[in-house]
Design a protein around this motif. Structure first.
Motif, PDB file in Angstrom:
ATOM      1  N   ASP A 404     -16.585  16.358   1.357  1.00  0.00           N
ATOM      2  CA  ASP A 404     -17.041  15.046   0.938  1.00  0.00           C
ATOM      3  C   ASP A 404     -16.514  13.971   1.894  1.00  0.00           C
ATOM      4  OD1 ASP A 404     -18.019  13.463  -1.720  1.00  0.00           O
ATOM      5  OD2 ASP A 404     -16.315  12.470  -0.767  1.00  0.00           O
ATOM      6  N   ALA A 405     -17.402  13.030   2.301  1.00  0.00           N
ATOM      7  CA  ALA A 405     -17.025  11.996   3.270  1.00  0.00           C
ATOM      8  C   ALA A 405     -15.894  11.119   2.746  1.00  0.00           C
ATOM      9  CB  ALA A 405     -18.247  11.142   3.618  1.00  0.00           C
ATOM     10  N   ASP A 406     -15.996  10.701   1.476  1.00  0.00           N
ATOM     11  CA  ASP A 406     -14.956   9.838   0.906  1.00  0.00           C
ATOM     12  C   ASP A 406     -13.604  10.550   0.866  1.00  0.00           C
ATOM     13  OD1 ASP A 406     -16.686   7.606   0.188  1.00  0.00           O
ATOM     14  OD2 ASP A 406     -17.528   8.963  -1.293  1.00  0.00           O
ATOM     15  N   ASP A 407     -13.648  11.829   0.453  1.00  0.00           N
ATOM     16  CA  ASP A 407     -12.397  12.595   0.392  1.00  0.00           C
ATOM     17  C   ASP A 407     -11.779  12.742   1.771  1.00  0.00           C
ATOM     18  OD1 ASP A 407     -12.849  12.859  -2.299  1.00  0.00           O
ATOM     19  OD2 ASP A 407     -13.590  14.928  -2.198  1.00  0.00           O
ATOM     20  N   LEU A 408     -12.629  12.971   2.773  1.00  0.00           N
ATOM     21  CA  LEU A 408     -12.112  13.149   4.135  1.00  0.00           C
ATOM     22  C   LEU A 408     -11.473  11.851   4.639  1.00  0.00           C
ATOM     23  CD1 LEU A 408     -11.721  14.900   6.615  1.00  0.00           C
ATOM     24  CD2 LEU A 408     -14.005  14.246   7.387  1.00  0.00           C
ATOM     25  N   ILE A 409     -12.121  10.707   4.366  1.00  0.00           N
ATOM     26  CA  ILE A 409     -11.559   9.413   4.785  1.00  0.00           C
ATOM     27  C   ILE A 409     -10.180   9.202   4.143  1.00  0.00           C
ATOM     28  CG2 ILE A 409     -11.855   6.905   4.604  1.00  0.00           C
ATOM     29  CD1 ILE A 409     -14.918   7.432   4.849  1.00  0.00           C
ATOM     30  N   THR A 410     -10.087   9.513   2.846  1.00  0.00           N
ATOM     31  CA  THR A 410      -8.807   9.389   2.130  1.00  0.00           C
ATOM     32  C   THR A 410      -7.767  10.343   2.695  1.00  0.00           C
ATOM     33  OG1 THR A 410      -9.976   8.742   0.110  1.00  0.00           O
ATOM     34  CG2 THR A 410      -7.717   9.510  -0.139  1.00  0.00           C
ATOM     35  N   ASP A 411      -8.191  11.594   2.954  1.00  0.00           N
ATOM     36  CA  ASP A 411      -7.261  12.598   3.490  1.00  0.00           C
ATOM     37  C   ASP A 411      -6.748  12.206   4.874  1.00  0.00           C
ATOM     38  OD1 ASP A 411      -7.593  14.065   1.222  1.00  0.00           O
ATOM     39  OD2 ASP A 411      -8.936  15.566   2.103  1.00  0.00           O
ATOM     40  N   MET A 412      -7.620  11.586   5.678  1.00  0.00           N
ATOM     41  CA  MET A 412      -7.199  11.174   7.014  1.00  0.00           C
ATOM     42  C   MET A 412      -6.107  10.105   6.931  1.00  0.00           C
ATOM     43  SD  MET A 412      -8.795  13.034   9.198  1.00  0.00           S
ATOM     44  CE  MET A 412      -8.470  12.165  10.723  1.00  0.00           C
ATOM     45  N   ALA A 413      -6.257   9.169   5.986  1.00  0.00           N
ATOM     46  CA  ALA A 413      -5.225   8.136   5.800  1.00  0.00           C
ATOM     47  C   ALA A 413      -3.915   8.769   5.339  1.00  0.00           C
ATOM     48  CB  ALA A 413      -5.703   7.090   4.804  1.00  0.00           C
ATOM     49  N   SER A 414      -4.018   9.773   4.454  1.00  0.00           N
ATOM     50  CA  SER A 414      -2.815  10.461   3.958  1.00  0.00           C
ATOM     51  C   SER A 414      -2.109  11.217   5.080  1.00  0.00           C
ATOM     52  CB  SER A 414      -3.192  11.437   2.841  1.00  0.00           C
ATOM     53  OG  SER A 414      -3.750  10.747   1.753  1.00  0.00           O
ATOM     54  N   THR A 415      -2.912  11.869   5.924  1.00  0.00           N
ATOM     55  CA  THR A 415      -2.326  12.595   7.060  1.00  0.00           C
ATOM     56  C   THR A 415      -1.655  11.624   8.018  1.00  0.00           C
ATOM     57  OG1 THR A 415      -4.090  14.245   6.863  1.00  0.00           O
ATOM     58  CG2 THR A 415      -2.820  14.263   8.902  1.00  0.00           C
ATOM     59  N   ALA A 416      -2.300  10.468   8.246  1.00  0.00           N
ATOM     60  CA  ALA A 416      -1.702   9.444   9.114  1.00  0.00           C
ATOM     61  C   ALA A 416      -0.381   8.958   8.528  1.00  0.00           C
ATOM     62  CB  ALA A 416      -2.673   8.273   9.278  1.00  0.00           C
ATOM     63  N   GLN A 417      -0.329   8.810   7.211  1.00  0.00           N
ATOM     64  CA  GLN A 417       0.902   8.370   6.542  1.00  0.00           C
ATOM     65  C   GLN A 417       2.016   9.394   6.756  1.00  0.00           C
ATOM     66  OE1 GLN A 417       0.472   7.546   2.371  1.00  0.00           O
ATOM     67  NE2 GLN A 417       2.667   7.332   2.023  1.00  0.00           N
ATOM     68  N   ALA A 435      -0.365   0.650   4.115  1.00  0.00           N
ATOM     69  CA  ALA A 435      -1.615   1.258   3.638  1.00  0.00           C
ATOM     70  C   ALA A 435      -2.764   0.932   4.589  1.00  0.00           C
ATOM     71  CB  ALA A 435      -1.935   0.767   2.226  1.00  0.00           C
ATOM     72  N   ASN A 436      -2.831  -0.334   5.030  1.00  0.00           N
ATOM     73  CA  ASN A 436      -3.890  -0.734   5.973  1.00  0.00           C
ATOM     74  C   ASN A 436      -3.745  -0.018   7.302  1.00  0.00           C
ATOM     75  OD1 ASN A 436      -5.145  -2.506   4.196  1.00  0.00           O
ATOM     76  ND2 ASN A 436      -3.903  -4.262   4.847  1.00  0.00           N
ATOM     77  N   LEU A 437      -2.501   0.134   7.752  1.00  0.00           N
ATOM     78  CA  LEU A 437      -2.261   0.812   9.025  1.00  0.00           C
ATOM     79  C   LEU A 437      -2.638   2.290   8.931  1.00  0.00           C
ATOM     80  CD1 LEU A 437      -1.212   0.695  11.922  1.00  0.00           C
ATOM     81  CD2 LEU A 437       1.079   1.154  11.041  1.00  0.00           C
ATOM     82  N   TYR A 438      -2.275   2.951   7.827  1.00  0.00           N
ATOM     83  CA  TYR A 438      -2.625   4.368   7.665  1.00  0.00           C
ATOM     84  C   TYR A 438      -4.146   4.557   7.711  1.00  0.00           C
ATOM     85  CZ  TYR A 438       2.195   4.700   5.924  1.00  0.00           C
ATOM     86  OH  TYR A 438       3.558   4.627   5.780  1.00  0.00           O
ATOM     87  N   LYS A 439      -4.851   3.634   7.062  1.00  0.00           N
ATOM     88  CA  LYS A 439      -6.322   3.732   7.068  1.00  0.00           C
ATOM     89  C   LYS A 439      -6.867   3.524   8.483  1.00  0.00           C
ATOM     90  CE  LYS A 439     -10.517   1.917   4.924  1.00  0.00           C
ATOM     91  NZ  LYS A 439     -11.119   0.919   4.036  1.00  0.00           N
ATOM     92  N   THR A 440      -6.307   2.536   9.195  1.00  0.00           N
ATOM     93  CA  THR A 440      -6.759   2.256  10.567  1.00  0.00           C
ATOM     94  C   THR A 440      -6.504   3.454  11.479  1.00  0.00           C
ATOM     95  OG1 THR A 440      -6.356  -0.115  10.312  1.00  0.00           O
ATOM     96  CG2 THR A 440      -6.436   0.724  12.554  1.00  0.00           C
TER      97      THR A 440
END
Length: 597
Positions: A404-417, A435-440
């Motif tokens: 799922d695209a939304d799940d992948l976007i969330t997972d990418m932020a978590s991995t960045a964190q 949080a903003n930096l992890y998403k970026t």
């Protein structure tokens, strides 16, 4: 006239003057790092018109260039390669023209330039967007931005596949098993809720097939006779005949999906100028079938079906209208393309971002439109791309095994964190800033990993590998940008650093010149990326620029430890210009850059 054009003209003069021969073209390449020089002229192709030893020929041309081109200060010849050294003043002049230009490399559209329409995404409304859609969206959006930067007006569009048996499957499953639940009552995004019922339909369908096989039906008979499939087909017929209740359910569930898609698009950072819906376009094209019959582009078979014979063009025969008068996808695509030109008369070409399994379809579509006499059909391009795989294997929507695209976007932020916390670089950040930096970082990693690969190649996407602060990754480039911003903040206290003009007599170090030479390539890279519909050219260019800059940064002091005021001014301005170029290039890829990291 740019330097390469000047060198081309003078090299041709030299060959004519010295050897009494005429060159049609001059071949250039970057000088290899182990040799002195800034640009290399390849002598070997000249041997077609100039007879002799390539080294001697190169030396004669080199002498001529030193005498006749003020920018050339020296040369050396290695076998058949004439390496030309350029005076520092040439690069300093170039730098002074770009250092305060925040849109360096971008070209404004000409007044009468025809626009390009770029189609991407184009999802079905029976499921959420998945990893495959992410590659499609990132490619389409980036290509649109690159074409815009190359000097053309661009319209971004999609056609939403909002009708057909697949939609009815979700609708019927919700009717049977949904008990009235909604996105609000479940807390689910609408596209996810509808997608769950598409999966539910498939499970029930398989149960009915097994039951029918147990009763003695063959597998094929069971697939066709399963009651739930027959009911879905009947629902589609009701929709096509305008049944009030079915249409109302269709509108309600599609709206759930549209609302869900909007959230995903916003999170992914893509947008559209115009939306088309298959429910509004599926009847388009029929009138042009009649026109094609009159002009001989199409022909009718005995059963009344209409075809286009493309065998002389190396393709096959293609049906454009069934015997019962109903349209096929090709008819619809013909009509939709023509409708878009009616809607946007300034459009002179279109780019279709669609997976490579549809290569043949677009070959046929473009050829038929040309045969129908549409001049703009010669400017149609299929941005064909390969699949995206994960280490865990292939995805199947109806079985609910998609990424799922939304799940992948969330997972990418978590991995960045996770990785950022391990590196311990975020002291002093608020929770919101983190949080903003992890998403970026997460989104930058995802987008860069996908876009740095040639669109035609299949990708094995590894989320952890993409979020690496070393190597050819988004976070590595983002980190370099953040480092540059830190340098600029430290340099703010030094008067005149940001605005002083660099004197023409300023002597460049090799590392400085290497960065300037890479910067010079940016406008040409944008044009090449637009012509080739390839964000990979932008991604890999910016990686090379960042490598050159980091080599400069590691070898030469910029502010601290540098007592030469002129050098400080130049190096700070050079850093700022590289930062702007990173930001602009990443903007073309749809990637944000953090000011601190």
């Amino acid at each position: 006239m740019n330097l390469q054009a000047t060198l081309t003209r003078v090299v041709k003069q030299a060959v004519h003057s010295i050897f009494n021969a005429n060159l049609e073209s001059v071949e250039f390449q970057a000088t290899r790092k182990e040799f002195a020089g800034d640009i290399t002229i390849v002598v070997f192709p000249m041997l077609r018109v100039v007879k002799g030893n390539p080294v001697k020929i190169g030396e004669s041309i080199g002498e001529y260039l030193v005498e006749n081109v003020e920018e050339v200060k020296a040369y050396n010849v290695v076998k058949g390669f004439l390496n030309v050294e350029i005076v520092d003043a040439y690069y300093v002049d170039f730098f002074n023209t770009i250092k305060d230009n925040n849109s360096f490399g971008f070209t404004s559209p000409k007044k009468d330039e025809k626009a390009i329409m770029v189609e991407y995404s184009s999802p079905n409304t029976n499921k959420p967007l998945h990893l495959g859609h992410i590659r499609n969206n990132l490619l389409g959006y980036s290509v649109a931005e690159i074409i815009k930067a190359s000097g053309k007006n661009v319209y971004k569009t999609q056609i939403i596949n909002d009708r057909g048996i697949h939609i009815c499957k979700s609708m019927l499953a919700w009717q049977r098993f949904g008990e009235g639940e909604t996105p609000e009552s479940t807390g689910l995004k609408g596209d996810k809720l509808v997608g769950n019922y598409y999966v539910k339909f498939d499970k029930e369908y398989k149960k009915e097939i097994e039951a029918l096989i147990a009763e003695g039906k063959t597998n094929e008979e069971a697939k066709k006779q399963a009651p739930i499939l027959i009911e879905a087909q009947q629902m589609l017929q009701k929709w096509e005949s305008g049944d009030k209740d079915v249409v109302a359910l269709w509108e309600k569930m599609n709206q759930w999906v549209y609302d869900g898609f909007s959230i995903t698009y916003k999170n992914l950072g893509v947008d559209f100028d115009k939306l088309y819906y298959e429910s509004e376009t599926y009847l388009l094209g029929k009138e042009f079938v009649d026109e094609g019959l009159k002009t001989g582009v199409f022909y009718k078979k005995e059963d009344g079906s209409v075809w286009c014979d493309l065998t002389e063009d190396g393709l096959d025969e293609k049906i454009v209208l069934r015997s019962d008068g109903t349209a096929v996808y090709m008819t619809q695509d013909i009509g939709t393309a023509i409708q878009r030109i009616k809607d946007f008369p300034d459009v002179g070409g279109m780019v279709y971002t669609v997976g490579n399994e549809q290569d043949y379809h677009f070959q046929v579509l473009f050829l038929i439109l040309k045969k129908l006499g549409f001049d703009w059909a010669k400017n149609l391009y299929h941005l064909s791309y390969g699949m995206v795989d994960l280490p865990s294997g292939k995805m199947k929507s109806r079985e609910g095994t998609v990424v799922d695209a939304d799940d992948l976007i969330t997972d990418m932020a978590s991995t960045a964190q996770e990785i950022s916390e391990d590196l311990g670089k975020l002291d002093g950040y608020s929770d919101e800033e983190k949080a903003n930096l992890y998403k970026t970082i997460g989104l930058g990693a995802l987008k860069y990993y996908i876009l740095k690969v040639d669109p035609k190649k299949r990708i094995l996407f590894d989320p952890k590998e993409s979020i690496d602060f070393q190597g050819n990754t988004g976070p590595f480039i983002q980190y370099t940008y953040a480092r540059i911003q830190s340098i600029l903040r430290k340099a703010e206290a030094i008067n005149g650093v940001s605005s002083s003009k660099i004197e023409k007599t300023f002597a460049l170090q090799d590392k400085e010149k290497a960065v300037l030479k890479q910067l010079q390539l940016f406008p040409e890279v944008i044009q090449n990326a637009a012509q080739n519909h390839s964000p990979a050219l932008i991604a890999n260019y910016i990686y090379e620029l960042v490598k050159e800059y980091n080599s400069f940064f590691q070898n030469l002091p910029i502010v601290m430890g540098n007592d030469d005021k002129a050098s400080v001014v130049f190096r700070v301005q050079l850093s700022k210009t590289v930062g702007n170029t990173i930001k602009n290039a990443f903007k073309l890829l749809g990637i944000s850059v953090p000011e601190r990291m």
